[in-house]
Design a protein around this motif. Structure first.
Motif, PDB file in Angstrom:
ATOM      1  N   VAL A 282       0.885  -1.285   0.001  1.00 24.66           N
ATOM      2  CA  VAL A 282       0.065   0.023   0.166  1.00 24.66           C
ATOM      3  C   VAL A 282       0.922   1.221  -0.025  1.00 24.66           C
ATOM      4  O   VAL A 282       0.551   2.234  -0.662  1.00 24.66           O
ATOM      5  CB  VAL A 282      -0.771  -0.112   1.125  1.00 24.66           C
ATOM      6  CG1 VAL A 282      -1.614   1.528   1.217  1.00 24.66           C
ATOM      7  CG2 VAL A 282      -2.210  -1.132   1.160  1.00 24.66           C
ATOM      8  N   PHE A 283       1.859   1.256   0.697  1.00 21.96           N
ATOM      9  CA  PHE A 283       2.882   2.280   0.871  1.00 21.96           C
ATOM     10  C   PHE A 283       3.601   2.512  -0.581  1.00 21.96           C
ATOM     11  O   PHE A 283       3.699   3.783  -1.053  1.00 21.96           O
ATOM     12  CB  PHE A 283       3.946   2.233   1.562  1.00 21.96           C
ATOM     13  CG  PHE A 283       3.509   2.409   3.178  1.00 21.96           C
ATOM     14  CD1 PHE A 283       2.820   3.497   3.513  1.00 21.96           C
ATOM     15  CD2 PHE A 283       3.774   1.810   4.251  1.00 21.96           C
ATOM     16  CE1 PHE A 283       2.304   4.052   4.660  1.00 21.96           C
ATOM     17  CE2 PHE A 283       3.528   2.192   5.722  1.00 21.96           C
ATOM     18  CZ  PHE A 283       2.777   3.242   5.886  1.00 21.96           C
ATOM     19  N   VAL A 284       3.952   1.707  -1.132  1.00 21.02           N
ATOM     20  CA  VAL A 284       4.501   1.663  -2.521  1.00 21.02           C
ATOM     21  C   VAL A 284       3.594   2.360  -3.443  1.00 21.02           C
ATOM     22  O   VAL A 284       3.848   3.234  -4.443  1.00 21.02           O
ATOM     23  CB  VAL A 284       4.811   0.520  -3.162  1.00 21.02           C
ATOM     24  CG1 VAL A 284       5.390   0.417  -4.734  1.00 21.02           C
ATOM     25  CG2 VAL A 284       6.027  -0.228  -2.264  1.00 21.02           C
ATOM     26  N   ILE A 285       2.332   2.078  -3.611  1.00 21.85           N
ATOM     27  CA  ILE A 285       1.266   2.335  -4.397  1.00 21.85           C
ATOM     28  C   ILE A 285       1.059   3.963  -3.957  1.00 21.85           C
ATOM     29  O   ILE A 285       0.724   4.770  -4.886  1.00 21.85           O
ATOM     30  CB  ILE A 285      -0.127   1.552  -4.385  1.00 21.85           C
ATOM     31  CG1 ILE A 285       0.129   0.353  -4.999  1.00 21.85           C
ATOM     32  CG2 ILE A 285      -1.149   2.395  -5.006  1.00 21.85           C
ATOM     33  CD1 ILE A 285      -1.035  -0.763  -5.003  1.00 21.85           C
ATOM     34  N   MET A 286       0.828   4.207  -2.794  1.00 22.45           N
ATOM     35  CA  MET A 286       0.707   5.484  -2.251  1.00 22.45           C
ATOM     36  C   MET A 286       1.749   6.615  -2.641  1.00 22.45           C
ATOM     37  O   MET A 286       1.357   7.536  -3.049  1.00 22.45           O
ATOM     38  CB  MET A 286       0.773   5.678  -0.711  1.00 22.45           C
ATOM     39  CG  MET A 286      -0.555   4.979  -0.272  1.00 22.45           C
ATOM     40  SD  MET A 286      -0.691   4.944   1.414  1.00 22.45           S
ATOM     41  CE  MET A 286      -0.899   6.643   2.011  1.00 22.45           C
ATOM     42  N   PHE A 287       2.929   6.074  -2.950  1.00 25.75           N
ATOM     43  CA  PHE A 287       4.214   6.975  -3.342  1.00 25.75           C
ATOM     44  C   PHE A 287       3.793   7.149  -4.687  1.00 25.75           C
ATOM     45  O   PHE A 287       4.093   8.100  -5.227  1.00 25.75           O
ATOM     46  CB  PHE A 287       5.513   6.143  -3.088  1.00 25.75           C
ATOM     47  CG  PHE A 287       6.531   6.675  -3.977  1.00 25.75           C
ATOM     48  CD1 PHE A 287       7.293   7.869  -3.347  1.00 25.75           C
ATOM     49  CD2 PHE A 287       7.020   6.358  -4.976  1.00 25.75           C
ATOM     50  CE1 PHE A 287       8.298   8.600  -4.055  1.00 25.75           C
ATOM     51  CE2 PHE A 287       8.050   6.547  -5.725  1.00 25.75           C
ATOM     52  CZ  PHE A 287       8.649   7.703  -5.232  1.00 25.75           C
ATOM     53  N   TYR A 288       3.587   6.225  -5.690  1.00 22.62           N
ATOM     54  CA  TYR A 288       3.310   6.454  -7.049  1.00 22.62           C
ATOM     55  C   TYR A 288       2.209   7.199  -7.379  1.00 22.62           C
ATOM     56  O   TYR A 288       2.085   8.024  -8.374  1.00 22.62           O
ATOM     57  CB  TYR A 288       3.670   5.070  -7.887  1.00 22.62           C
ATOM     58  CG  TYR A 288       4.931   4.434  -8.175  1.00 22.62           C
ATOM     59  CD1 TYR A 288       5.732   5.153  -9.128  1.00 22.62           C
ATOM     60  CD2 TYR A 288       5.343   3.860  -7.340  1.00 22.62           C
ATOM     61  CE1 TYR A 288       6.914   4.720  -9.527  1.00 22.62           C
ATOM     62  CE2 TYR A 288       6.753   3.217  -7.512  1.00 22.62           C
ATOM     63  CZ  TYR A 288       7.384   3.770  -8.620  1.00 22.62           C
ATOM     64  OH  TYR A 288       8.933   3.281  -8.791  1.00 22.62           O
ATOM     65  N   PHE A 289       1.039   6.863  -6.493  1.00 19.95           N
ATOM     66  CA  PHE A 289      -0.210   7.538  -7.222  1.00 19.95           C
ATOM     67  C   PHE A 289      -0.602   8.822  -5.958  1.00 19.95           C
ATOM     68  O   PHE A 289      -1.498   8.626  -5.615  1.00 19.95           O
ATOM     69  CB  PHE A 289      -1.211   6.342  -7.213  1.00 19.95           C
ATOM     70  CG  PHE A 289      -1.150   5.552  -8.301  1.00 19.95           C
ATOM     71  CD1 PHE A 289      -1.429   5.965  -9.433  1.00 19.95           C
ATOM     72  CD2 PHE A 289      -0.267   4.522  -8.020  1.00 19.95           C
ATOM     73  CE1 PHE A 289      -1.275   5.087 -10.442  1.00 19.95           C
ATOM     74  CE2 PHE A 289      -0.304   3.832  -9.125  1.00 19.95           C
ATOM     75  CZ  PHE A 289      -0.313   3.992 -10.287  1.00 19.95           C
ATOM     76  N   LYS A 290       0.482   9.497  -5.702  1.00 21.03           N
ATOM     77  CA  LYS A 290       0.168  10.659  -4.756  1.00 21.03           C
ATOM     78  C   LYS A 290      -0.265  11.907  -5.334  1.00 21.03           C
ATOM     79  O   LYS A 290      -0.988  12.793  -4.774  1.00 21.03           O
ATOM     80  CB  LYS A 290       1.314  10.678  -3.715  1.00 21.03           C
ATOM     81  CG  LYS A 290       2.697  11.154  -4.495  1.00 21.03           C
ATOM     82  CD  LYS A 290       3.831  11.602  -3.693  1.00 21.03           C
ATOM     83  CE  LYS A 290       5.076  11.758  -4.347  1.00 21.03           C
ATOM     84  NZ  LYS A 290       5.590  10.655  -5.139  1.00 21.03           N
ATOM     85  N   SER A 291       0.010  11.893  -6.603  1.00 17.62           N
ATOM     86  CA  SER A 291      -0.763  13.245  -7.309  1.00 17.62           C
ATOM     87  C   SER A 291      -0.526  13.052  -8.941  1.00 17.62           C
ATOM     88  O   SER A 291      -1.662  12.510  -9.329  1.00 17.62           O
ATOM     89  CB  SER A 291       0.295  14.317  -6.967  1.00 17.62           C
ATOM     90  OG  SER A 291       1.598  14.170  -7.450  1.00 17.62           O
TER      91      SER A 291
END
Length: 457
Positions: A282-291
């Protein structure tokens, strides 16, 4: 009722409830009292549907504490009452701000308490102060001085008071008064610092217009290079996860030992690995899809790769659920094994909302806000349901564990007394229940009062 009146009234209530008492019914009464006062103190415009639901949950949490007095009910009551008072002042404030708001208020208490103009009404000392001096202060000072003189000058006078002991713990009273005032003051007079208001937009579920501009996370990388790197990352992770799922399930269901102690160790190690893996995913996906990549028209392959990774992590959770189920079927149900189910379900919810975050182009805060409510719901469920008794019933019906194993599960004593009357009578259980029932009313836990001690023969 004015703010200062609420503070002093709740301080007095705290002292009355906890003076020479243990934690028991008194804490539930305190929590429900705070909830009711908050309801009437809150303006009608802030009594939203969410506020009313939290008010009801706070009341139920207080009842749950009075019944069980365990950690889940304590935590659910604390979280509920803090969210309730936060919503009473600002209906749009995200509940995640509960932690920074009240931690900050705890540290700034010593400064805010001396800002009398913000919480204590102005009093004209022209009439009040002279009356206090003339009618209270001077008489008490004179009485104390002459009492000391007379006890020194007359042994018979001193003997009149020498053997008299006042059954009053002044130090406990002072500590309770300070603690009660600290809690009441921070509850009724908490302040939301300006920087928290300014930071509130960071927890919005949707992106601002300036965040929708497609640009690289770091100026060193171009948008195309970062996008390609993301695709390669997720493809490699998907390939790695496929191999891990294969080996993980082979070890779980074919190569693992069926010995009880090995089954327990293997299950714990693998479930912990799965939970850590899901959180990191989840953290990896949050990094790539933060904006930016949420709005990049050329990031379809990146989004598809991320969704596949979420799907594979879901398969991993199902494998862990199956292994924990096997563990329960083999050795019986306990709090920890039920807790594993709860955390795996929480992980599944996290993956689902991560999927919605990517699909509907939502912020990372959208995911965090949803997971906070799910975590809160899990705590509430833990406090409202007697999991110990449910586990005991399951274990007895399936022949798992003896009396001493089942006795390690809490709040199942009625079932134990019915199913194992001889063992229960010969154990220390009777004395423990008796000691709980003999506590003073405010220190009692209601669960123990429902057990008939006369069943022990």
């Amino acid at each position: 009722m004015k703010k200062h009146q609420l503070i002093f009234m709740c301080t007095a209530l705290f002292i009355v409830l906890f003076y020479q008492q243990d934690m028991g019914i008194n804490f539930g009464i305190l929590g429900s009292s705070f909830a009711v006062l908050t309801y009437f103190y809150t303006r009608k415009i802030n009594r939203t549907r969410t506020f009313l639901i939290i008010f009801a949950l706070t009341t139920l949490s207080a009842i749950s504490w009075m019944w069980y007095a365990d950690f889940p009910s304590f935590l659910s009551l604390i979280i509920s009452i803090l969210i309730l008072t936060l919503k009473s002042k600002n209906r749009n404030m995200k509940p995640l701000f509960v932690i920074p708001v009240f931690v900050t208020n705890g540290f700034t208490f010593i400064c805010r308490v001396f800002s009398f103009d913000k919480w204590f009404p102005k009093i004209s000392t022209g009439k009040v102060f002279p009356k206090l001096l003339a009618l209270v202060f001077f008489p008490l000072v004179c009485l104390s001085i002459f009492f000391g003189i007379y006890t020194l000058g007359s042994e018979n006078f001193a003997e009149l008071f020498k053997n008299y002991e006042l059954d009053f713990d002044i130090w406990q009273f002072i500590i309770l008064a300070c603690l009660g005032f600290f809690l009441a003051f921070n509850y009724w007079n908490f302040a939301v610092e300006r920087y928290l208001y300014k930071s509130h937009h960071y927890l919005n579920d949707t992106f601002r217009n300036e965040q929708k501009v497609v640009k690289p996370t770091y100026s060193l990388l171009g948008i195309e290079l970062e996008r390609t790197g993301g695709v390669i990352t997720f493809m490699l992770l998907n390939l790695l996860l496929l191999f891990f799922i294969a080996t993980y399930n082979y070890e779980q269901f074919y190569a693992s030992s069926k010995l009880p102690h090995r089954l327990s160790e293997d299950t714990h190690e693998r479930v912990y690995a799965v939970i850590i893996s899901i959180v990191m995913a989840v953290f990896v996906i949050m990094f790539y899809f933060k904006s930016s990549f949420n709005f990049d028209p050329e990031s379809r392959l990146l989004k598809t790769s991320a969704q596949v990774w979420l799907l594979l992590n879901g398969v991993l959770i199902l494998s862990a659920l199956a292994k924990n189920t096997e563990y329960v079927l083999a050795l019986g149900s306990t709090y920890k094994r039920i807790g594993v189910f709860a955390f795996l379900i929480l992980c599944m919810a996290g993956l689902f909302y991560t999927h919605l975050k990517i699909k509907n182009q939502r912020t990372n805060a959208y995911l965090i806000n949803r997971m906070f409510w799910y975590f809160y719901g899990m705590i509430l469920a833990s406090s409202f349901v007697n999991w110990g008794n449910l586990a005991t019933i399951y274990n007895i019906e399936n022949g798992k564990g003896d009396f001493y194993f089942l006795n390690s599960l809490r709040y199942n004593h009625k079932t134990l007394m019915d199913k194992f009357p001889e063992e229960a009578n010969n154990s220390e259980l009777k004395e423990y229940i008796k000691s709980e029932q003999e506590k003073s009313f405010l220190s009692k836990t209601l669960y123990w009062q429902t057990i008939d001690i006369n069943k022990f023969k």
